[in-house]
Design an enzyme around this catalytic site. Sequence first.
Site, mmCIF file in Angstrom:
data_model
loop_
_atom_site.group_PDB
_atom_site.id
_atom_site.type_symbol
_atom_site.label_atom_id
_atom_site.label_comp_id
_atom_site.label_asym_id
_atom_site.label_seq_id
_atom_site.Cartn_x
_atom_site.Cartn_y
_atom_site.Cartn_z
ATOM 1 C CG ASP A 1 -1.897 1.088 1.076
ATOM 2 O OD1 ASP A 1 -2.131 1.539 0.154
ATOM 3 O OD2 ASP A 1 -2.305 1.525 2.361
ATOM 4 C CG ASP B 1 -3.915 3.962 -4.880
ATOM 5 O OD1 ASP B 1 -2.940 3.639 -4.000
ATOM 6 O OD2 ASP B 1 -4.947 3.650 -4.949
#
Length: 519
Positions: free
Chosen positions: A169, A390
Amino acid sequence: MACNLRARSVLLMLEVVIILQACHSCMGLRQVLSAGQSLSHAGSSTLHNSWPESTRSPDDQSDVSTEDSSAVLKVLRTPLIHRDHPDSPLSKAAYNTSSYSERLAAAVKRSLARRDYFSRRLMSSTFDGGFESHVIPDEAYLQYGTLLTEYTMALSIGTPPQRFFVLIDTGSDLLWLNCKPCNQCISHSFGSPFDPSLSSSYRNTSCTDNFCKVLIDHPRVAGVSCEDSQCKYFVPYGVGADTSRGNVASETLTVTNIDGWSTSIPNVLFGCGRNQSHNSFLGADGILGLGRSPISLPGQLRNIYPEIFSYCLVPFSSSTTNTSTFFFGSPQGFKLHRHLVYTPIVNQTFSPHYYVGLRGISVNGTLLKNIPPDTFHINKTTYAGGVLLDSGGAFTFLNAVAYTAVSQELQKLITLPQVNQTIFPLCFDLANASIHEFPTITFHFIDASGNGTVHFVLAPENYISLYLEPFFYCLTILPGAEFGLSVSIIGNLAQANHQMVFDQVNHQIGWASADCSKL
């Protein structure tokens, strides 16, 4: 064979020498934190309405050289496994799907939940790095989770090593694992929680430890506190229903290179998680945060590998059969380092996310004039807007102005029959056409050198995907959130077949076109 064994032995011996030299006295993180080095770019970049035509883009890859022999030890390469790949623990979870259409539908729902999570999280951010949300989760959050990212990585902790699978992440900072004794651990995880009692190198961090004191006071580190004489962490994810809490501890981290050799790094700070809530982590053993704070793994490894990491993602269509690659180390050790172009990381002091300065968008080589120059600006008062890269979400989201301009231009250029689908706003029937006939989409970013722009080119496979066999294809660029801060997000489908480089040393992000199945 003998030559190969001797070469492998030399690599391992040199790797040990590098680690011993870099970790002398094991003071890397303490030095980083105490020095107060900034991990953000000095000031937000200013966007302009026009730029020179002679701007840079990643070079053609036909003459790509192999890795420099002198740079081999500068890069650690390890497999990055898509959640749907048979080797991923998430593929065995109860909510796993098998058909391509089901996989894509699940990915878009996870991406929509993640998009809304970003908007809500950024809207409730405070300047000290803390995050809080009072929004009640809806069905999408409960079913798919707000943190469920698309990729996992294997790593080992402890002496002797205990092996785990963690979610990757770039939107968070801390590495944490399920840890014994566990009050509430992740159900259906890959294996048993980490057992500190079986490791000779485990060490709890006390409140009197300088590490804990500096972490508590550091402006870029959130959620660390002192309780019962122990250094504790608390990390909320998503809309606040997903949390992890436990002890801040140090351990030996071991990562296995694709070539088979392993690197062990002592005294890595991590979260020994003894209380995890909700189902977003279902199927994994923990989270590996790659955000911009010094407690993230790249920040901690800066004395061994430069504070740089990279990945190269295979396309979604082949992610169940091929693995992608994750890199720690200097770009000079990458095969494509001569072809990389860079854009600066835009300064967002409160955020772990990687913001970039998007200047404009072209479709089929034509700049879209109906996207005003301030479309992607970050409001300096409300921190609304902006563009972030992202790795965790699959789909790309553009704010309303940009999405409307792009979708209208595509509909003007693509004269194929359109198909109505519930999930996707724009789909086409390709019964009499090929995806390769679709135009390219180009994102124009600020050049890190300060002159002109650099171009991120999306091939049709990066923005349109098969949804219903055999001919229905849908746009994987979707409208941004209509509430919160309306941040635009470039997801990992758009990044596929690009080597992406996150360089915190020089405060920039780079990329080069690549065949990621061959790196």
